[in-house]
Design an enzyme around this catalytic site. Structure first.
Site, PDB file in Angstrom:
ATOM      1  N   ARG A  31       0.811  -1.218   0.000  1.00 40.84           N
ATOM      2  CA  ARG A  31       0.000   0.000   0.000  1.00 40.84           C
ATOM      3  C   ARG A  31       0.844   1.267   0.000  1.00 40.84           C
ATOM      4  NH1 ARG A  31      -4.983   1.830   0.516  1.00 40.84           N
ATOM      5  NH2 ARG A  31      -5.487   3.557   1.907  1.00 40.84           N
ATOM      6  N   LYS A  82      13.435  -5.590   7.662  1.00 46.76           N
ATOM      7  CA  LYS A  82      13.431  -4.528   8.661  1.00 46.76           C
ATOM      8  C   LYS A  82      14.591  -4.622   9.646  1.00 46.76           C
ATOM      9  CE  LYS A  82       8.483  -3.498   8.537  1.00 46.76           C
ATOM     10  NZ  LYS A  82       7.255  -3.275   9.358  1.00 46.76           N
ATOM     11  N   ASN A 168       4.866 -10.128  28.198  1.00 45.58           N
ATOM     12  CA  ASN A 168       4.885 -10.962  26.998  1.00 45.58           C
ATOM     13  C   ASN A 168       4.725 -12.403  27.430  1.00 45.58           C
ATOM     14  OD1 ASN A 168       5.531 -10.858  23.991  1.00 45.58           O
ATOM     15  ND2 ASN A 168       6.985 -12.424  24.672  1.00 45.58           N
ATOM     16  N   GLY A 258      -5.619   0.918  15.881  1.00 44.80           N
ATOM     17  CA  GLY A 258      -4.369   1.181  15.199  1.00 44.80           C
ATOM     18  C   GLY A 258      -4.479   1.685  13.777  1.00 44.80           C
TER      19      GLY A 258
END
Length: 290
Positions: A31, A82, A168, A258
């Site tokens: 996108r 990343k 976590n 979000g």
């Protein structure tokens, strides 16, 4: 001119400037080019964003070619690059270095700089949820889920809240992140004592979602112990509202999902690549119209 570095979807560079998104297969539906191209058009800049399908073994050569081409202004980084791309950049912004991942690149003279705008995009949204940066500094935040998105958000919350607690499923992950960010690590699921002391809950897990491992009922159990003035931010934004936020809204808690983070990370990255071309609001308007 054809881009010479080894990418899997050959492209022609025909504009005065250009941006790029580097990933495994961004040419198959990413996108970011739509968003960036709308902003370039609104700014009257002769530039486009190109998707560059890049294999891991070619990443260094592609980044080197981009650095050597002054027409390249920056862009985005997608899975699976990343974490790896930072090694090929001249430097990283402090938050990106702390997160250990880069999702945006921009040019600073001859240097390429890595940033992580996922966290920055979430921060702007969380500040809006609680009433601004000053209000955020009074919040006792607890963040659950320390995958890529969770770590990015945690890095940007660190030092900007009254306290930051991280949880976590794998406690060792929370311990490592907390030590790195100066936060507090706790067990997951969260105890009532932790929840009672939390007035900003940030979710970066599938908790409360029917397809998540905990299931929807956990959302209500989690929220019922929060103070009445608590705010709940969910990194996930589909469906709207998410089951977690629907449960929070039923309790009268302030909520936000979000979706704005998804847009704001692109707005922030574009502004880093072409600073001053448009105000942040104009960039947002152009991208939102896509």
């Amino acid at each position: 001119m054809r881009f010479a570095a080894p990418i899997d979807n050959p492209i022609e560079i025909t504009t005065a400037q250009y941006a790029a998104i580097l990933g495994a297969t961004p040419s198959k539906g990413a996108r970011s080019p739509l968003l960036w191209n709308a902003a370039f058009k609104a700014a009257g800049i002769d530039a486009v964003m190109h998707p560059m399908d890049t294999r891991p073994e070619a990443l260094g050569a592609v980044v080197a070619a981009l650095k050597a081409d002054p027409r390249y202004v920056g862009g985005a980084v997608a899975v699976p690059h990343k974490q790896a791309v930072g090694a090929f950049l001249d430097r990283q912004e402090p938050e990106a270095a702390r997160i250990g991942a880069v999702n945006a690149i921009y040019r600073d003279g001859d240097a390429l700089v890595g940033a992580n705008t996922d966290g920055a995009g979430a921060l702007s949204q969380i500040e809006a949820l609680v009433g601004g940066a000053d209000a955020l500094r009074t919040r006792r935040a607890t963040l659950i889920g320390l995958g890529g998105a969770g770590l990015a958000v945690a890095a940007y919350l660190a030092g900007r809240t009254a306290s930051l607690t991280l949880a976590n499923r794998t406690r060792a992950t929370a311990d490592a992140a907390s030590q790195k960010l100066g936060a507090i690590a706790v067990d997951y699921p969260l105890s009532p004592e932790v929840l009672e002391a939390t007035n900003l809950l940030v979710n970066a897990t599938t908790i409360g979602h029917p397809d998540g491992p905990e299931g929807a009922p956990v959302a209500e159990n989690l929220l019922s112990t929060l103070p009445e003035d608590a705010a709940v931010y969910d990194v996930i934004y589909q469906p709207r509202p998410t089951p977690l936020l629907a449960a929070a809204q039923a309790l009268g808690l302030a909520t936000l999902d979000g979706l704005g983070m998804n847009l704001d990370q692109a707005v922030i990255a574009f502004d880093k690549a072409v600073p001053g071309a448009l105000s942040a609001e104009r960039i947002r308007e152009a991208m939102r119209a896509v």
